[in-house]
Design a protein around this motif. Structure first.
Motif, short mmCIF file in Angstrom:
data_model
loop_
_atom_site.label_atom_id
_atom_site.label_comp_id
_atom_site.label_asym_id
_atom_site.label_seq_id
_atom_site.Cartn_x
_atom_site.Cartn_y
_atom_site.Cartn_z
N ARG A 109 -7.99 -2.68 9.23
CA ARG A 109 -6.68 -2.22 8.76
C ARG A 109 -5.69 -3.37 8.60
NH1 ARG A 109 -2.55 -0.51 12.30
NH2 ARG A 109 -2.84 -1.17 14.46
N CYS A 146 4.19 0.99 14.66
CA CYS A 146 3.62 2.26 14.21
C CYS A 146 2.72 2.81 15.33
CB CYS A 146 2.83 2.04 12.92
SG CYS A 146 1.34 1.07 13.15
N CYS A 149 -0.46 0.72 16.25
CA CYS A 149 -0.11 -0.55 16.90
C CYS A 149 0.37 -0.29 18.33
CB CYS A 149 0.96 -1.29 16.11
SG CYS A 149 0.31 -2.14 14.65
N CYS A 167 1.61 -6.38 15.14
CA CYS A 167 2.11 -5.60 14.01
C CYS A 167 0.97 -5.38 13.02
CB CYS A 167 3.25 -6.33 13.32
SG CYS A 167 2.79 -7.99 12.77
N CYS A 168 1.25 -4.66 11.96
CA CYS A 168 0.24 -4.42 10.93
C CYS A 168 0.96 -4.19 9.60
CB CYS A 168 -0.62 -3.21 11.32
SG CYS A 168 0.21 -1.63 11.08
N CYS A 171 3.82 -1.60 9.71
CA CYS A 171 5.02 -1.68 10.54
C CYS A 171 5.60 -3.08 10.67
CB CYS A 171 4.73 -1.11 11.93
SG CYS A 171 3.55 -2.07 12.90
ZN ZN Z 1 1.49 -1.19 12.90
#
Ligand code: ZN
Ligand code: ZN
Ligand code: FE
Length: 748
Positions: A109, A146, A149, A167-168, A171
């Protein structure tokens, strides 16, 4: 340290070995209570050292036996603010292998996400606003996690447990390149087309061009107003580094390690690096990608890129987005940027392998704020204010010296502001309230003035070259006494003259000046620093008793200003006396026609080193005694020049002559003092030809030689030296002399 995944590691280890108990932070660091069978406990203790996570630095482990509580499981206890404050903020660390796998895994992801990080890697020091190290007190505060996360963040078994910057794409921060929808491929295209792209990194903005594109590199130089200073090159991996430069085991470790400094290495001839990248230099500064953004960009470009500081000329590098937009828009064709703020400007560190170990020349990103661990304990907390050029400051307490990141030359408002704000930041981060403040003796240094403006502290003036030698001692965990050879550009002496070619009998408490280069005038004062021909004039005047032989090019080139310069020098008008070794190198560089005016500090000496033929063995002789006649070396060089000897041979004979004078002086001082330990320090020892020569020849003569490794030999190391001198002069350690005066004799 905080944010290095130590408590999750302990948690995992406890589960693997089957022990029960708990782990937490208290004011002393991490504590662990475990119970289990003897073999379980042994396995746990062994694993604690052997399997510790990459960013954890275990200073020591102490154990004691306690009564079992009958605990059935293992837990992580929440830490209080007091405990968190004492544990250390770690340095920024290069993307780890696990995160890299995710970055390039189409099924992950975080695939292609330029801000992937975990407890084993990512930004730290550059995003921390305050302690305790917790997300709201970092520059990630504005990004709400998010649910996926947050789940990772709260799972003790996860690699991202308590990873504050995690993070990702859903978010976290976002990358932008103008209004491009594909910032990385578009930035790569611009670079391949020969454009200049500003790239927001970890500690500031860089300027990038294709390293193999001469016209792009030349354009970047022109726009940056950086005429000669070499650019660093980022390569995708160790193999690519090996195609550009000669690597040994140490070089590979330095390149591929988690700190990712610029590593200075001997370049291979005939490589595809454009001439304008590092003009006339036998070495090239290489670094490997250290952020996910760099990895993505390098892969998209498919070739090495120049990655040099995002600034004009000698200004500090841009690190805020507004500043970058304002200052770099005239230089860069595009800005590859993002919305994760950088809290503190941190330049790339610069190192080189020497004698099979790392030698740090600029200690900044990836190293700071890790403390330099001392053998001695500070009796009281110390602030050391550092020097003027290549400034660092140092806050020290107990056995930890927190040497700051590279601040730069304290000569403009912007740099001075980073200096004063940096000191405040470090005071808060490490909870150090200095009682002793050490400073240089130069009354005009802004760092000295800063010290003098502080209220309620005890001031300790430390002579510049004593600080150099003390820094080298502390770097090596020693206290002296040694014969300290301090060769540098300039430092304020205790006799009102400017020193820089010094032989000091020194320990941490004091020194005696036993020998030095014979002083010569600096015609025009500071103008002589920028214009090496002035030093050629002063040295030729001394070498030939006022009547230099005819036919010297350096005289002809500067004909109209030569006599006026000598006139003020002879009358002692605006021409302070100096024993500086740097100025002697300048004189010879100008004599050999390398340059009459420099564009950056130390340039003439750097070019003289590059010119020298390493195969030449002859050495010019110089009279040595309490003073060393540098003018003898200049006369020999001038005579050879008039006789038509090639300049690379002359440059080498001069270097060999300096080595010879140093060795003979040390032998004389060993006879006089019985001391056979020599410490080499000062910016002139960045010169590898000189350093290698001294280490080899001194070693062959039975000396034990100390050189720098953890802190720079240049003025970047001064603050550490000041700190240990101030501590050594403080309290019960001082058996004679008055506490707080550092400049007295060593008492031998
Ligand atoms: Zn995230
Ligand atoms: Zn990672
Ligand atoms: Fe210095």
């Amino acid at each position: 340290m905080q944010g290095v995944g130590f408590r999750p590691f302990v948690y995992g280890l406890a589960h693997r070995t089957g022990v029960a108990g708990r782990v937490g932070n208290d004011v002393h660091g991490v504590f662990v209570e475990i119970e289990g069978t003897r073999s379980q406990v042994d396995a746990f203790l062994a694993g604690l050292v052997e399997q510790a996570p990459p960013l954890a630095e275990i200073e020591r482990i102490t154990t004691s036996v306690a009564a079992p509580t009958g605990a059935g499981d293992f837990t992580i206890v929440a830490s209080d603010a007091a405990g968190q404050r004492r544990t250390l903020v770690s340095a920024d660390s290069a993307t780890c292998d696990d995160c890299l796998r995710e970055l390039f895994d189409p099924a992950d992801r975080r695939h292609g996400y330029p801000f992937v990080n975990c407890t084993n890697c990512g930004p730290r020091f550059t995003i921390v606003r305050d302690v305790p190290y917790d997300r709201p007190l970092t520059t990630m505060a504005g990004f709400a996690m998010c649910p996926p996360c947050a789940a990772e963040y709260h799972d003790p078994a996860d690699r991202r447990f308590h990873a504050q910057p995690t993070c990702c794409p859903d978010c976290g921060p976002r990358l932008t390149l103008g209004d491009s929808t594909e910032p990385i491929p578009d930035a790569a295209r611009l670079l391949r087309d020969g454009k200049v792209v500003a790239v927001k990194g970890i500690g500031g903005y860089h300027l990038a061009v294709l390293a193999g594109d001469e016209s792009a590199a030349a354009t970047l130089r022109r726009r940056k107003h950086r005429e000669d200073k070499p650019f660093a090159v980022m390569v995708s991996d160790v193999d690519e580094a090996g195609r550009l430069c000669v690597l040994d085991g140490t070089a590979v470790e330095l390149l591929a390690g988690r700190r990712r400094p610029v590593v200075l290495l001997d370049r291979r001839p005939g490589t595809a690096v454009a001439p304008s990248v590092a003009p006339g230099n036998r070495q090239l500064g290489l670094m490997l990608p250290y952020s996910p953004l760099h990895h993505l960009l390098l892969r998209a470009v498919g070739a090495p890129i120049v990655l040099t500081s995002g600034n004009v000329s000698d200004e500090p590098i841009a690190y805020t987005d507004d500043d970058a937009a304002a200052r770099l828009s005239g230089i860069a064709d595009a800005l590859l940027t993002h919305d994760r703020p950088i809290h503190i400007r941190t330049d790339d560190s610069v190192v080189r392998p020497f004698l099979g170990r790392e030698t740090v020349l600029r200690r900044s990103r990836g190293y700071v704020p890790e403390p330099v661990t001392l053998r001695m304990r500070m009796p009281r907390p110390v602030l050391a204010c550092g020097a003027e050029l290549k400034n660092t400051f140092c806050l020290a307490k107990d056995r930890h010296a927190f040497v700051s990141h590279h601040i730069g030359d304290l000569e403009n408002y912007e740099t001075l502001r980073s200096y004063t704000e940096g000191i405040e930041h470090f005071r808060r981060l490490f909870d150090i309230d200095p009682a002793l403040v050490a400073h240089d003796l130069h009354p005009e240094y802004l760092s000295t003035k800063h010290a003098q403006e502080l209220a309620g502290v005890e001031l300790v003036g430390v002579q510049h070259h004593h600080a150099h030698i003390a820094s080298c001692l502390a770097d090596n965990g020693e206290t002296g006494p040694v014969i300290g050879v301090a060769f540098d550009g300039l430092g304020y002496g205790t006799d009102g003259t400017i020193w820089g070619g010094e032989f000091l009998l020194a320990d941490l408490r004091g020194f005696t000046r036993l020998a030095h280069l014979a002083p010569v005038p600096m015609p025009g004062g500071t103008a002589a620093i920028r214009q090496p021909w002035r030093m050629a004039a002063a040295y030729l005047d001394a070498a030939y008793d006022g009547t230099p032989p005819p036919g010297l090019e350096v005289v002809r080139r500067n004909e109209s200003r030569w006599e006026p310069a000598l006139a003020i020098a002879r009358r002692g008008v605006n021409s302070p006396l100096t024993s500086s070794a740097g100025r002697l190198f300048d004189a010879v560089a100008a004599l050999l026609g390398l340059r009459d005016t420099i564009n950056y500090e130390g340039q003439a000496a750097v070019e003289l080193e590059q010119l020298a033929d390493p195969a030449e063995r002859d050495a010019y002789p110089a009279a040595t005694g309490d003073t060393i006649a540098g003018a003898d070396l200049v006369r020999a060089a001038a005579d050879d020049l008039r006789a038509g000897v090639a300049t690379p041979v002359i440059a080498a004979r001069f270097h060999n002559g300096v080595v010879d004078a140093i060795v003979r002086t040390c032998l004389r001082l060993r006879d006089r003092t019985g001391i056979a330990d020599v410490a080499l320090s000062g910016g002139v020892f960045q010169n590898l030809l000189l350093l290698r020569g001294c280490v080899d020849r001194l070693g062959a003569n039975g000396f034990r030689v100390l050189t720098h490794a953890r802190v720079p030999t240049n003025d970047g190391g001064i603050s550490l030296g000041q700190a240990v001198v101030a501590a050594a002069c403080d309290g019960p350690l001082t058996s004679s002399g008055s506490p707080g005066t550092a400049a007295g004799p060593a008492g031998t």
